[in-house]
Design an enzyme around this catalytic site. Structure first.
Site, PDB file in Angstrom:
ATOM      1  N   ASP A  14       3.079   1.908  -8.004  1.00  0.00           N
ATOM      2  CA  ASP A  14       3.393   2.668  -9.223  1.00  0.00           C
ATOM      3  C   ASP A  14       4.543   2.057 -10.018  1.00  0.00           C
ATOM      4  O   ASP A  14       5.254   2.765 -10.736  1.00  0.00           O
ATOM      5  CB  ASP A  14       3.745   4.139  -8.908  1.00  0.00           C
ATOM      6  CG  ASP A  14       2.682   4.806  -8.072  1.00  0.00           C
ATOM      7  OD1 ASP A  14       1.498   4.568  -8.354  1.00  0.00           O
ATOM      8  OD2 ASP A  14       3.029   5.558  -7.140  1.00  0.00           O
ATOM      9  N   LYS A  17       2.623  -2.081 -12.965  1.00  0.00           N
ATOM     10  CA  LYS A  17       1.966  -3.405 -13.008  1.00  0.00           C
ATOM     11  C   LYS A  17       0.910  -3.474 -14.096  1.00  0.00           C
ATOM     12  O   LYS A  17       0.762  -4.476 -14.786  1.00  0.00           O
ATOM     13  CB  LYS A  17       1.276  -3.706 -11.663  1.00  0.00           C
ATOM     14  CG  LYS A  17       2.210  -3.787 -10.500  1.00  0.00           C
ATOM     15  CD  LYS A  17       1.450  -3.981  -9.202  1.00  0.00           C
ATOM     16  CE  LYS A  17       0.784  -2.737  -8.661  1.00  0.00           C
ATOM     17  NZ  LYS A  17       1.668  -1.675  -8.238  1.00  0.00           N
ATOM     18  N   GLY A  41      -3.739   3.129  -9.136  1.00  0.00           N
ATOM     19  CA  GLY A  41      -3.835   3.819 -10.425  1.00  0.00           C
ATOM     20  C   GLY A  41      -3.028   3.032 -11.425  1.00  0.00           C
ATOM     21  O   GLY A  41      -1.808   3.090 -11.413  1.00  0.00           O
ATOM     22  N   HIS A  42      -3.685   2.232 -12.226  1.00  0.00           N
ATOM     23  CA  HIS A  42      -2.971   1.386 -13.178  1.00  0.00           C
ATOM     24  C   HIS A  42      -3.086   1.973 -14.580  1.00  0.00           C
ATOM     25  O   HIS A  42      -4.169   2.030 -15.152  1.00  0.00           O
ATOM     26  CB  HIS A  42      -3.513  -0.047 -13.116  1.00  0.00           C
ATOM     27  CG  HIS A  42      -3.213  -0.700 -11.807  1.00  0.00           C
ATOM     28  ND1 HIS A  42      -3.843  -1.824 -11.352  1.00  0.00           N
ATOM     29  CD2 HIS A  42      -2.328  -0.366 -10.832  1.00  0.00           C
ATOM     30  CE1 HIS A  42      -3.358  -2.150 -10.169  1.00  0.00           C
ATOM     31  NE2 HIS A  42      -2.443  -1.280  -9.826  1.00  0.00           N
ATOM     32  N   GLN A 225      -0.888  -1.308  -5.255  1.00  0.00           N
ATOM     33  CA  GLN A 225       0.166  -0.733  -4.406  1.00  0.00           C
ATOM     34  C   GLN A 225       1.431  -1.612  -4.484  1.00  0.00           C
ATOM     35  O   GLN A 225       1.632  -2.263  -5.500  1.00  0.00           O
ATOM     36  CB  GLN A 225      -0.309  -0.544  -2.958  1.00  0.00           C
ATOM     37  CG  GLN A 225      -1.381   0.530  -2.792  1.00  0.00           C
ATOM     38  CD  GLN A 225      -2.789   0.038  -3.049  1.00  0.00           C
ATOM     39  OE1 GLN A 225      -3.173  -1.008  -2.565  1.00  0.00           O
ATOM     40  NE2 GLN A 225      -3.543   0.793  -3.794  1.00  0.00           N
TER      41      GLN A 225
HETATM   42  P1  IMP Z   1      -4.092   5.193   1.204  1.00  0.00           P
HETATM   43  O1  IMP Z   1      -3.935   3.861   0.563  1.00  0.00           O
HETATM   44  O2  IMP Z   1      -4.899   6.166   0.395  1.00  0.00           O
HETATM   45  O3  IMP Z   1      -4.570   5.100   2.632  1.00  0.00           O
HETATM   46  O4  IMP Z   1      -2.636   5.874   1.301  1.00  0.00           O
HETATM   47  C1  IMP Z   1      -1.604   5.359   2.147  1.00  0.00           C
HETATM   48  C2  IMP Z   1      -0.239   5.453   1.477  1.00  0.00           C
HETATM   49  O5  IMP Z   1      -0.197   4.562   0.359  1.00  0.00           O
HETATM   50  C3  IMP Z   1       0.095   6.831   0.919  1.00  0.00           C
HETATM   51  O6  IMP Z   1       1.477   7.050   1.040  1.00  0.00           O
HETATM   52  C4  IMP Z   1      -0.290   6.725  -0.552  1.00  0.00           C
HETATM   53  O7  IMP Z   1       0.405   7.638  -1.356  1.00  0.00           O
HETATM   54  C5  IMP Z   1       0.137   5.299  -0.822  1.00  0.00           C
HETATM   55  N1  IMP Z   1      -0.597   4.678  -1.934  1.00  0.00           N
HETATM   56  C6  IMP Z   1      -1.852   4.220  -1.944  1.00  0.00           C
HETATM   57  N2  IMP Z   1      -2.170   3.694  -3.131  1.00  0.00           N
HETATM   58  C7  IMP Z   1      -1.077   3.808  -3.891  1.00  0.00           C
HETATM   59  C8  IMP Z   1      -0.767   3.397  -5.227  1.00  0.00           C
HETATM   60  O8  IMP Z   1      -1.556   2.815  -5.949  1.00  0.00           O
HETATM   61  N3  IMP Z   1       0.494   3.701  -5.649  1.00  0.00           N
HETATM   62  C9  IMP Z   1       1.420   4.294  -4.854  1.00  0.00           C
HETATM   63  N4  IMP Z   1       1.174   4.678  -3.620  1.00  0.00           N
HETATM   64  C10 IMP Z   1      -0.060   4.431  -3.123  1.00  0.00           C
END
Ligand code: IMP
Length: 437
Positions: A14, A17, A41-42, A225
């Site tokens: 977040d 990017k 989520g971009h 991420q």
């Molecule tokens: P998962 O990727 O859905 O398995 O989530 C694992 C962890 O990564 C959690 O804490 C999510 O909130 C975090 N996470 C996954 N994708 C994002 C992202 O795009 N931005 C911020 N946090 C993320």
């Protein structure tokens, strides 16, 4: 000259990017995603219009730009086609310029059901995943039982592999988690429908990227991420299930790491984290709330409020090292405009010892107390400023201190959500991309 650029999140995701990728993308020949899935989520704002992309590369908003989804990405076909349809409804052609690797692993309804069932069962100890099936899909990939995009091409293979996978997961869903199991027939029908739709997009991405390289074309690699959510190098187990760091470019789309010319780490002017896990500089007071509201810090994928805190140089230095960052892109400077005092964490205190790199053991990290350097705020609006020298002197000092503490030059600075709200501080990208903001 920068031909091939990696843009990566240097914190907990977040960081913003999407904005920089979108800003630079028009000067490249292709944009490539190499890890993660639709958990990303971009957010991109162009001329006041907001678009949130989860799976498609952020370069897709530029006409004629080719976009690639590399083998390291886990693909939900329903998410892919929902996003394509949404963009097409808004007049953006997608199908003729999106290419998906035949080796991408598929996210299936079983994975989403498992993700949710596990999180529910863990209660307070939950990781706080996006519940999009990311972890279970990567598990199946590593266990060598997963379905891949190429399996969609043969009806027989698809049905056989899906049957094995469904049997395996249904047992656990039913008998361990006591939850409803997705209907096999419905899942198979859906996959067959999507198989026809995705067929024209399936290619050997690694081979095409090698052709691009040999022809001297420029590629932009889009991370999802952030470094601290890396499965190996992040705050395990509160991480995502892929390698989010720069090394994943090689394995996630088959582009040799030595062909990369620059790595831009995107860093928010403060820190946010969504989901559980240690966060030493978290502000649980009014300042945290103020940053959340001013920064609109709510997850673009799940809508959850993001946890907010000060910039953490201990973690950032780790991100610099593990990603070999050559440049930093700083975002959301304007969110700090109203603060009288601003802090940067320069080290941690743990059991009477001063640490300058983050402990690898999660429980230790959770106990670290930040040691701060404090700066006077600038207390005036920076929103929309596009020239570094027009920034208030205290904002300039804050930026210069980040450069000193990280040892990495800041190439670009975001002063608002729109593509045009950007200071291009270095000319590296001018030469590389003749950027027009
Ligand atoms: P998962 O990727 O859905 O398995 O989530 C694992 C962890 O990564 C959690 O804490 C999510 O909130 C975090 N996470 C996954 N994708 C994002 C992202 O795009 N931005 C911020 N946090 C993320």
């Amino acid at each position: 000259m920068t031909k091939n650029l990696v843009i990566i999140g240097a914190q907990f995701g977040d960081e913003g990017k999407g904005k920089f990728i979108d800003l630079l993308a028009h000067s490249f020949d292709g944009v490539v995603r190499f890890q993660g899935g639709h958990n990303a989520g971009h957010t991109i704002v162009v001329a006041g219009k907001k678009t949130i992309l989860h799976l498609l590369p952020s370069g897709i908003l530029h006409d004629n730009l080719k976009c690639f989804i590399g083998n390291g990405v886990v693909v939900s076909l329903s998410a892919l086609f929902e996003e394509i349809t949404l963009l097409e409804e808004n007049g953006i052609s997608v199908r003729d310029r999106i290419y998906v690797s035949n080796n991408c692993s598929l996210i299936l309804p079983y994975h989403c059901a498992l993700d949710a069932a596990r999180e529910n069962k863990m209660g307070k100890a939950a990781i706080g995943t996006t519940r999009r099936g990311i972890g279970p899909a990567y598990e199946d990939k590593v266990a060598r039982r997963g379905l891949r995009v190429c399996d969609l091409l043969s009806h027989k293979t698809l049905e056989e592999k899906l049957r094995n996978l469904a049997d395996y997961h249904s047992f656990v869903l039913q008998n361990y988690y006591n939850v409803e199991v997705p209907d096999f027939g419905v899942v198979l029908d859906e996959l067959q429908t999507y198989a026809k739709m995705i067929q024209p997009m399936i290619i050997d991405v690694a081979a095409v990227l090698e052709d691009y390289r040999q022809q001297g074309k420029k590629l932009l690699f889009e991370g999802a991420q952030g470094a601290m959510l890396d499965i190996d190098l992040g705050t395990y187990p509160f991480v995502t299930s892929s390698n989010t760091t720069m090394g994943a470019v090689g394995s996630g789309c088959g582009f040799g790491p030595l062909y990369v010319d620059a790595v831009l780490g995107v860093v928010k002017a403060y820190t946010t984290r969504v989901g559980a896990g240690p966060f030493p500089t978290e502000c649980l007071d009014d300042i945290g709330e103020d940053i959340r509201m001013r920064g609109g810090e709510f997850g673009s994928t799940t809508g959850r409020p993001r946890r907010c805190g000060w910039l953490d140089m201990v973690m950032l230095r780790r991100a610099v090292a593990v990603n070999s960052l050559t440049h930093i892109g700083l975002t959301k400077l304007d969110i700090l405009d109203n603060l009288e005092k601003i802090k940067i964490c320069v080290a941690y205190q743990l059991n009477g010892k001063k640490l300058t790199s983050p402990p690898l053991i999660n429980d230790e990290l959770a106990q670290c107390e930040p040691i701060y350097e404090e700066f006077p705020g600038w207390m005036e609006a920076t929103s929309g400023i596009t020239d570094f020298v027009k920034l208030p002197p205290n904002a300039q000092k804050y930026i210069q201190r980040i450069e000193e503490l990280s040892g990495v030059p800041i190439a670009m600075i975001g002063t608002g959500p729109d593509r045009k709200d950007t200071i291009l501080k270095m000319n590296m990208f001018f030469r590389a991309c003749s950027t027009q903001v």
